[in-house]
Design a protein around this motif. Structure first.
Motif, short mmCIF file in Angstrom:
data_model
loop_
_atom_site.label_atom_id
_atom_site.label_comp_id
_atom_site.label_asym_id
_atom_site.label_seq_id
_atom_site.Cartn_x
_atom_site.Cartn_y
_atom_site.Cartn_z
N ALA A 234 0.85 -1.19 0.00
CA ALA A 234 0.00 0.00 0.00
C ALA A 234 0.87 1.23 0.00
O ALA A 234 1.98 1.22 0.56
CB ALA A 234 -0.92 0.02 1.22
N THR B 111 -4.12 7.23 -2.38
CA THR B 111 -3.69 5.89 -1.98
C THR B 111 -3.75 4.92 -3.15
O THR B 111 -4.50 5.11 -4.11
CB THR B 111 -4.57 5.35 -0.84
N ASN B 112 -2.94 3.88 -3.05
CA ASN B 112 -2.92 2.84 -4.05
C ASN B 112 -2.57 1.53 -3.34
O ASN B 112 -1.88 1.55 -2.31
CB ASN B 112 -1.91 3.15 -5.15
N TYR B 113 -3.02 0.41 -3.92
CA TYR B 113 -2.87 -0.88 -3.25
C TYR B 113 -2.48 -1.96 -4.25
O TYR B 113 -2.85 -1.90 -5.42
CB TYR B 113 -4.17 -1.28 -2.56
N ASP C 23 -2.92 -5.50 -5.96
CA ASP C 23 -4.16 -6.21 -6.32
C ASP C 23 -4.55 -7.24 -5.26
O ASP C 23 -5.72 -7.47 -5.01
CB ASP C 23 -4.00 -6.89 -7.68
N LYS D 123 -6.37 -5.25 -2.40
CA LYS D 123 -7.37 -4.22 -2.72
C LYS D 123 -8.73 -4.64 -2.16
O LYS D 123 -9.17 -5.78 -2.31
CB LYS D 123 -7.44 -4.06 -4.24
N GLY D 124 -9.40 -3.69 -1.55
CA GLY D 124 -10.70 -3.96 -0.95
C GLY D 124 -10.62 -4.52 0.46
O GLY D 124 -11.63 -4.60 1.15
N THR E 108 -6.47 -0.82 4.01
CA THR E 108 -6.60 0.62 3.87
C THR E 108 -5.46 1.30 4.62
O THR E 108 -5.19 0.95 5.78
CB THR E 108 -7.93 1.11 4.45
N TRP F 282 3.80 3.26 -9.26
CA TRP F 282 3.72 2.10 -8.37
C TRP F 282 4.87 1.15 -8.63
O TRP F 282 5.51 0.64 -7.71
CB TRP F 282 2.37 1.41 -8.58
#
Length: 126
Positions: free
Chosen positions: A49, A57-59, A61, A64-65, A68, A105
């Protein structure tokens, strides 16, 4: 120089949740991009993350979901909230800071910032 102190790891059952904390030694922490990496036993380090200094923000795969990352109102602590944990999430988690905003990323995965926390173990097991 920025010192980062992590806490919050532990043992949790599959489906459970943990919150990791990373406290910074500087008052200007809001100016830093922050990231979380993890490394499982025998595995390469993985970027999980990232949060830019502007709050974007970015995560990965794989999380993700479920994960956080966010900063507290005081601007001195960044968190990683991890929900619906599974055994693949097991590893040592590291807080990182000091990378430039605008980095991709892929570039961040290869070249983290200069400042690291000490790492905290997360074990997901029944």
């Amino acid at each position: 120089q920025v010192q980062l102190v992590e806490s919050g790891g532990g043992l949790v059952q599959p489906g459970g949740a943990l919150r990791l904390s990373c406290v910074a030694s500087v008052e200007t922490f809001t100016m830093y991009g922050t990231a979380w990496y993890r490394q499982g036993r025998g595995k390469q380090r993985e970027l999980v993350a990232a949060r830019s200094s502007t709050g974007t923000t970015n995560y990965a795969d794989s999380v993700k979901g479920r994960f956080t990352t966010f900063m507290n109102d005081a601007g001195n602590t960044v968190f990683l909230q991890m929900n619906s944990l599974n055994t693949a999430d097991t590893g040592v988690y590291y807080c990182n800071a000091g990378w430039p905003d605008g980095i991709s990323w892929q570039a961040l995965a290869r070249a983290p910032g200069d400042f690291w926390g000490q790492g905290t173990q997360v074990t997901v097991s029944s």
